[in-house]
Scaffold this motif. Sequence first.
Motif, PDB file in Angstrom:
ATOM      1  N   SER A 310      10.054  11.155  56.328  1.00 12.93           N
ATOM      2  CA  SER A 310       8.952  11.259  57.282  1.00 12.93           C
ATOM      3  C   SER A 310       9.442  11.926  58.565  1.00 12.93           C
ATOM      4  N   THR A 311      10.654  11.608  58.949  1.00 19.85           N
ATOM      5  CA  THR A 311      11.211  12.210  60.167  1.00 19.85           C
ATOM      6  C   THR A 311      11.447  13.703  59.970  1.00 19.85           C
ATOM      7  N   VAL A 312      12.007  14.035  58.808  1.00 19.38           N
ATOM      8  CA  VAL A 312      12.256  15.456  58.505  1.00 19.38           C
ATOM      9  C   VAL A 312      10.946  16.237  58.548  1.00 19.38           C
ATOM     10  N   MET A 313       9.928  15.691  57.897  1.00 15.64           N
ATOM     11  CA  MET A 313       8.673  16.436  57.783  1.00 15.64           C
ATOM     12  C   MET A 313       7.986  16.566  59.137  1.00 15.64           C
ATOM     13  N   ARG A 314       8.020  15.518  59.907  1.00 17.94           N
ATOM     14  CA  ARG A 314       7.330  15.566  61.196  1.00 17.94           C
ATOM     15  C   ARG A 314       8.109  16.406  62.210  1.00 17.94           C
ATOM     16  N   ASP A 315       9.431  16.137  62.294  1.00 22.25           N
ATOM     17  CA  ASP A 315      10.191  16.743  63.389  1.00 22.25           C
ATOM     18  C   ASP A 315      10.778  18.099  63.030  1.00 22.25           C
ATOM     19  N   ARG A 316      11.256  18.245  61.801  1.00 19.37           N
ATOM     20  CA  ARG A 316      11.894  19.500  61.439  1.00 19.37           C
ATOM     21  C   ARG A 316      10.876  20.556  61.029  1.00 19.37           C
ATOM     22  N   PHE A 317       9.872  20.107  60.240  1.00 24.41           N
ATOM     23  CA  PHE A 317       8.896  21.077  59.736  1.00 24.41           C
ATOM     24  C   PHE A 317       7.561  21.024  60.476  1.00 24.41           C
ATOM     25  N   LYS A 318       7.467  20.132  61.431  1.00 20.09           N
ATOM     26  CA  LYS A 318       6.261  20.028  62.271  1.00 20.09           C
ATOM     27  C   LYS A 318       4.991  19.807  61.447  1.00 20.09           C
ATOM     28  N   LYS A 320       1.729  18.022  60.236  1.00 22.19           N
ATOM     29  CA  LYS A 320       0.809  17.199  61.027  1.00 22.19           C
ATOM     30  C   LYS A 320       0.051  16.191  60.175  1.00 22.19           C
ATOM     31  N   ASP A 321      -0.146  16.525  58.903  1.00 19.53           N
ATOM     32  CA  ASP A 321      -0.874  15.636  58.002  1.00 19.53           C
ATOM     33  C   ASP A 321       0.037  14.469  57.600  1.00 19.53           C
ATOM     34  N   PRO A 322      -0.385  13.234  57.883  1.00 21.79           N
ATOM     35  CA  PRO A 322       0.462  12.084  57.517  1.00 21.79           C
ATOM     36  C   PRO A 322       0.859  12.087  56.042  1.00 21.79           C
ATOM     37  N   ARG A 323       0.022  12.662  55.181  1.00 25.97           N
ATOM     38  CA  ARG A 323       0.383  12.673  53.755  1.00 25.97           C
ATOM     39  C   ARG A 323       1.598  13.577  53.489  1.00 25.97           C
ATOM     40  N   SER A 324       1.844  14.497  54.406  1.00 31.40           N
ATOM     41  CA  SER A 324       3.056  15.315  54.291  1.00 31.40           C
ATOM     42  C   SER A 324       4.300  14.495  54.640  1.00 31.40           C
ATOM     43  N   TRP A 325       4.074  13.452  55.425  1.00 27.12           N
ATOM     44  CA  TRP A 325       5.228  12.634  55.857  1.00 27.12           C
ATOM     45  C   TRP A 325       5.635  11.629  54.779  1.00 27.12           C
ATOM     46  N   TRP A 326       4.715  11.356  53.860  1.00 29.32           N
ATOM     47  CA  TRP A 326       4.988  10.352  52.832  1.00 29.32           C
ATOM     48  C   TRP A 326       6.040  10.822  51.848  1.00 29.32           C
ATOM     49  N   MET A 327       6.936   9.916  51.550  1.00 32.32           N
ATOM     50  CA  MET A 327       7.782  10.164  50.392  1.00 32.32           C
ATOM     51  C   MET A 327       7.244   9.321  49.254  1.00 32.32           C
ATOM     52  N   ARG A 328       6.692   9.996  48.255  1.00 32.13           N
ATOM     53  CA  ARG A 328       6.224   9.289  47.059  1.00 32.13           C
ATOM     54  C   ARG A 328       7.287   9.472  45.996  1.00 32.13           C
ATOM     55  N   PHE A 329       7.647   8.415  45.316  1.00 34.21           N
ATOM     56  CA  PHE A 329       8.697   8.605  44.305  1.00 34.21           C
ATOM     57  C   PHE A 329       8.533   7.768  43.044  1.00 34.21           C
ATOM     58  N   HIS A 330       9.056   8.357  42.001  1.00 33.23           N
ATOM     59  CA  HIS A 330       9.177   7.694  40.698  1.00 33.23           C
ATOM     60  C   HIS A 330      10.612   7.168  40.619  1.00 33.23           C
ATOM     61  N   THR A 331      10.798   6.090  39.873  1.00 33.30           N
ATOM     62  CA  THR A 331      12.145   5.554  39.716  1.00 33.30           C
ATOM     63  C   THR A 331      12.438   5.326  38.241  1.00 33.30           C
ATOM     64  N   GLN A 332      13.674   5.560  37.874  1.00 32.86           N
ATOM     65  CA  GLN A 332      14.122   5.173  36.542  1.00 32.86           C
ATOM     66  C   GLN A 332      15.356   4.297  36.713  1.00 32.86           C
ATOM     67  N   THR A 333      15.426   3.249  35.918  1.00 30.46           N
ATOM     68  CA  THR A 333      16.614   2.404  35.982  1.00 30.46           C
ATOM     69  C   THR A 333      17.800   3.214  35.465  1.00 30.46           C
ATOM     70  N   ALA A 334      19.008   2.770  35.821  1.00 27.77           N
ATOM     71  CA  ALA A 334      20.185   3.628  35.631  1.00 27.77           C
ATOM     72  C   ALA A 334      20.711   3.615  34.203  1.00 27.77           C
ATOM     73  N   GLY A 335      20.581   4.745  33.539  1.00 26.35           N
ATOM     74  CA  GLY A 335      21.138   4.872  32.194  1.00 26.35           C
ATOM     75  C   GLY A 335      22.637   4.637  32.190  1.00 26.35           C
ATOM     76  N   CYS A 336      23.306   5.086  33.249  1.00 28.58           N
ATOM     77  CA  CYS A 336      24.773   4.995  33.264  1.00 28.58           C
ATOM     78  C   CYS A 336      25.248   3.577  33.517  1.00 28.58           C
ATOM     79  N   SER A 337      24.340   2.666  33.873  1.00 24.12           N
ATOM     80  CA  SER A 337      24.775   1.283  34.075  1.00 24.12           C
ATOM     81  C   SER A 337      24.737   0.504  32.763  1.00 24.12           C
ATOM     82  N   LEU A 338      24.116   1.080  31.753  1.00 22.66           N
ATOM     83  CA  LEU A 338      23.993   0.368  30.473  1.00 22.66           C
ATOM     84  C   LEU A 338      25.283   0.494  29.662  1.00 22.66           C
ATOM     85  N   THR A 339      25.484  -0.473  28.794  1.00 19.82           N
ATOM     86  CA  THR A 339      26.721  -0.468  28.018  1.00 19.82           C
ATOM     87  C   THR A 339      26.423  -0.415  26.525  1.00 19.82           C
TER      88      THR A 339
END
Lengths: 560, 133, 327
Positions: A310-318, A320-339
């Motif tokens: 949010s800081t990068v989008m607002r301050d670095r790229f200026k 203005k739309d709050p939706r640009s500030w949102w970080m939306r993300f998908h997550t996957q559990t760690a394959g490399c942690s499995l044994t």
Amino acid sequence: MYFSKKVLEQSPALKKKWEDEVKKTVARRSDQKERWSTVSDLEIKRIYGPEDIKDMDFERDVGYPGQFPYLRGNQVTGYRGQSWTFRMFAGMGSAKDTNERWHMLLKQGQTGLSTAFDFPTLMGYDTGDPHARGECGKCGVAIDTLEDFLQLVDKIPLDKITTSMTINPPASILWAMYCAAADIQGVPLTKIGGTIQNDMLKEFIAQKTFMCPPGPSVKLVSDTVEFGTKYVPKWNTISISGYHIREAGSTAVQELAFTLRDGIEYVDDVIKRKGLDVDSFAPRLSFFFNSHIDFFEEICKMRAARRIWSTVMRDRFKAKDPRSWWMRFHTQTAGCSLTAQQPYNNVVRTAVEALAAVLGGTQSLHTNSLDEVWCLPTEHAVEIALRTQQIIAEETGTANTIDPLAGSYFVESLTNEMEEKAWEYIEKIDAMGGMVAAIERGFPQMEISDAAYKYQRQLDAGEKVMVGVNKYATEEADEIPVLDIDDRVENEQMERLEAVRRKRDSKAVKRSLDDIKNACKKGENVMPHCIEAVKNLASLQEICDVYREVYGEYRDPAMY
Amino acid sequence: MGERKLRIMVAKPGLDGHDRGARVLARCFRDAGFEVIYTGCHQTPEQIAASAIQEDVDVVGLSCLSGAHRYLFPRVVELLKEQKAEDITVIGGGVIPDQDFQMLYDAGIKEIFTPGASLDSIVEWINTHIKLS
Amino acid sequence: MTKTDKIRKGDVRTATRLIRNIENNIPEARSTIRTLFPFTGKARVIGLTGPPGAGKSTLIDSLIALYRDRDKKVGALLVDPTSPFTGGAILGDRIRLQRHAEDPDVFVRSLATRGALGGLSKAAGDAVHVMDAMGKDVILVETVGTGQQEVEIMNHVHTVIVVIVPGMGDSIQAIKAGILEVADVFVINKAEREGADKLYQELMAMLNMVDSFPGGWRPPVIRVGNLFDKEIFEKNIAELSNSIDAHYRNLVENDLLGDRVRRKVTAELNEALQFSILAPILEKLIAEGEFDTLVDKLLKKETDPYTCAEEVAKKYLRKQPLKGVAG
């Protein structure tokens, strides 16, 4: 100031008293080990208190959900308004096999689709090419032409179901197939929704699924962003991914920093190359993180990510739309942690990792199946993994309240620390001239290699533990059923491709491939031409060969 | 003077680019005092066999995580044999299910290391089984 | 068929094993080299040196492609440093040459420095002989130009290309430190980067200060652009190969080839002497602890290095059979 004067006055004396007690106790019975650290080897203190977060400013650094800096989430209603999307990655064998698996998942309550492609498809080769021998359908579904793709989405309503496609170098082509399929189903482009991974930078850094050099690769990414912004407004055109960076052995901080710096690179390129206004496309950028086994480190990583972006989008790229500030993300559990050893333990690991992702505020989640160390998951294993998410969402009460760990001395302090360390990396890469320049120097690659080697050494020395591997190992192996992809898939797929080649209008194919070549040479957007070409049944490799011819082929640099 | 060094090639056949294991191993072998020839990702069996011969390695270590090992590993052995270089030991690692072991042994792969194998155990196997030339 | 015959027929396995035996100082390897010697001297040998990350392997890859287009048989010798801590090495330069791996007329061999006393340059020189005897028309030798040893390797080549890149700070310093004298062609690689013009000017200024060049050959400075800017890059590589050819012609026309060969042979003799005389003595001194004793004496100022050397010479050089000690 984060705390009242009173707390900050009382705390030092109380802390001193506690520390004296600790000293006495440790003198009698020393700690089990001297140094305590996260799985990424970030050193952690025995306790955290008000002193550790006293410089925080509540409004500036914390606030409420839906408020800048979005530390606590983008959505004001949290998971009450909408649960995260249960999105299980699936794909194997032929398009028909995968389509069947998709229908099964939808029947079981999955709410979004996610596609795994096989390696030839991922690397831009058709089945039958010498590079592709032995790989067909092994790690995902094989797609050569639009005919395969239509079979993949057979009876899937593209206006209702969102689909995520894990595809990178040929992302423009697979997305063109999706657009063409929607057209054939009679669904307008404005109605389709989904995600293409389309993040080439992390391929050079981590996963090594690359085709053309970094410069033109980023150009192709920007083409899709521009096309999406103008014609496919509900599509997420890049899923800026830390997942693979982490799987390649990075630390959590490296995952955070490199992923966000990749994001900065894309935004920069689209603005400079396409002249688009930042707010016209930034809201459609999405991210993809790994949720590893170190519970708090993961939660803090995700919280910090939202605040940095949010800081990068607002301050670095200026923006203005709050939706640009949102970080939306998908997550996957760690394959490399499995044994591979004691595979049923993987269910527990995945549950803990999924819980961390939820507490970190993910918008969408894939939970790994217990057998993923060995093979593509069997149906039964996928079901357990999906149920794991459903239990967290609907039994545990975790989703009742938003960002429940906010205000914890430890969680806030670790969030701050990870953010600071990430900024250091981001500034370092800025100083190198950006991510493409840093990749050319091998900077992120070497940082990750160092971290991976260090972790492996710590495992070997027993400083880090993997249960069932370097501690509590057992002699007899647990037998688990594994999914076997028949080698016949390759032959059948080759026959399908041959049949398409025989029936298509080869003049139309040639004409549309020439159009793509011209667009590449002139620096124009390739997307409309790709859609035309796939409709004419040009194959994936035929289009990729055009890219390779015009842009050159990237080869793995000597960095280790 | 005259110290003999073990030469080992670390190679990734096929299209999968997950080179974490290969890179970690390359460093580990260097630290074990070996001379490591690293070929990078996306190599065909033909490239690997030709390189192994040119570099006069004692061992070829193949890493594959894509499930294509049933074709790729035996093909490397076969090509070495065709070029009368069957004295080069081929070992493999990666995501390889138990049921494929026998088939790979039969094809001439001398040892298979799966996830969780410690670096030291791999180095030890090499030191025990490879006679320096 | 003898090993020599096999190598002359281009047999890769025999050739590469011979190179290994040279590296390992197997005495038998020396006699094979002796029998090969009469069949060497035909290949054009080109050396590339420069700091790590300068893009030398990429240039070699392109030069190989260019020479293969001209139907030349090519050998490439890639030298990478041995870790001083573990004695192992990662030889990764080959990665960039893998597109030539299956070409039977390209032979690529990696070599670790091993840090042996003067041994590296000798091994590299012998490896060049082996490739020469195999019938390679062009042999490319790559080293990381940081140490004396690596520079010495350049004695074995006809044309030395020094590769530098902008933005590495110490490039010019490194050149001043010793590579300058051996450079026949300079390449400013990655010339699209910031600082390339400045580097070019600095280099020019430095060359301007030289009064005269042997044979009137002033080393040209070639700028090579980004590999992925295909058209420009290929043009630059063609320019580089033209310079290599021009330099060779200059050697021939000015009768300097003899000097070059003399330089090479001098270096070989030097190395052979070191290898046959000095190295075995040192080895013996170290093995028997005498070396340490001498160092201790020096520390206590009981003697000086010259006296030590004279004593060692007296003790060892009179005794006859030195031959074979190193084996």
